[in-house]
Scaffold this active site. Structure first.
Site, PDB file in Angstrom:
ATOM      1  CB  SER A 266      -0.475   0.306   1.501  1.00 27.01           C
ATOM      2  OG  SER A 266      -1.669   1.538   1.567  1.00 27.01           O
TER       3      SER A 266
ATOM      4  CE1 TYR B  16      -4.202  -2.122   4.507  1.00 28.30           C
ATOM      5  CE2 TYR B  16      -3.781  -0.440   4.497  1.00 28.30           C
ATOM      6  CZ  TYR B  16      -3.505  -1.097   3.796  1.00 28.30           C
ATOM      7  OH  TYR B  16      -4.723  -1.102   2.658  1.00 28.30           O
TER       8      TYR B  16
END
Ligand code: BGC
Length: 255
Positions: free
Chosen positions: A143, A156
């Site tokens: 990401s 995350y």
């Protein structure tokens, strides 16, 4: 066809970015192991998906936060197709929670799937690739948050930051076996993980303000970079992160 007769495992391959990658790899001639998580309806969905491919494929249910399930999946790929060439660590989750309220359970859940799973699948996959005589590709879908902060998503971001160093270390260690290791760092892509944002016009507008390109990305745009990284054309490419984010990471100071 970029991936003719290659054998690829893709985790979380029945929706979003994972599905786009599985579809693209199959259209490039690969035999794809379409991993899906244990959930009602997923088995039928995965079977339908592989039935649409022109290459032979395998739908495989596995919780990719557990070693035993991951090792079974690698064994199934090898017993079905005789070898393994490509691993795509794609499955992931995010939980929105202010840092002061994050529980141990939430932390471990995110870490297990986003970070421990890729460690295990990369290891099991690389062991298989080495036993075949070397050569192979490991691609992690990380990401933009392997690099930039995302307030209220600490587990995350920590998992994605971890994946960045996992990739860099493995790229160095596995180079002698000609196994390349790279990350793809998507920005805001129109997939189920962003459903809430996409359904809320104000949240969508806020997100778009941060994306110089002025729109969300499409899963197929991530899949085309994955197809390149998985192909022989990317022979000399290892140890890097490829951002697909419409410029999102190029933060601009606005005051
Ligand atoms: C997250 C999305 C977010 C995007 C850009 C992704 O990694 O899963 O929720 O929109 O990064 O911030």
């Amino acid at each position: 066809m970029k991936l003719k007769d290659k054998v690829a495992i893709i985790t979380g391959a029945t929706s979003g970015i994972g599905k786009a990658i599985a579809d693209r790899f199959a259209s490039e001639g690969a035999h794809v192991v379409v991993n899906y998580r244990p959930k009602p309806g997923n088995s039928e969905k995965a079977s339908q998906q592989i039935a649409s491919y022109s290459t032979r494929a395998l739908a495989f249910e596995a919780d990719v936060s557990e070693r035993a399930s991951i090792e079974k999946m690698v064994a199934a790929a090898v017993s079905e197709f005789g070898r393994l060439d490509i691993v795509v660590n794609n499955a992931g989750i995010e939980i929105e929670r202010p840092f002061l309220e994050v529980s141990d359970e939430e932390w471990h859940k995110v870490m297990a799937l986003n970070f421990y799973g890729p460690f295990v699948l990369s290891q099991a996959g690389a062991r298989q690739m080495v036993s075949q005589g070397g050569g192979g590709k490991i691609i992690n879908i990380s990401s933009v948050h392997e690099d930039i902060p995302f307030p209220n998503y600490t587990p995350y971001c920590a998992s994605k930051g971890g994946i960045r160093m996992l990739m860099r270390n493995l790229a160095v260690e596995l180079a002698r076996y000609k196994i390349s290791v790279n990350n793809i760092a998507p920005g805001a892509i129109a997939t189920p993980i962003n459903q809430q944002v996409l359904e809320d016009p104000q949240k969508t507008a806020n997100a778009l303000e941060e994306i110089p390109w002025g729109r969300f990305g499409r899963p197929e745009e991530v899949a085309s970079v994955a197809a390149f990284l998985a192909s022989d054309e990317a022979e000399y490419v290892t140890g890097s992160t490829y951002y697909i984010d419409g410029g999102l990471t190029q933060q601009v100071t606005k005051y």
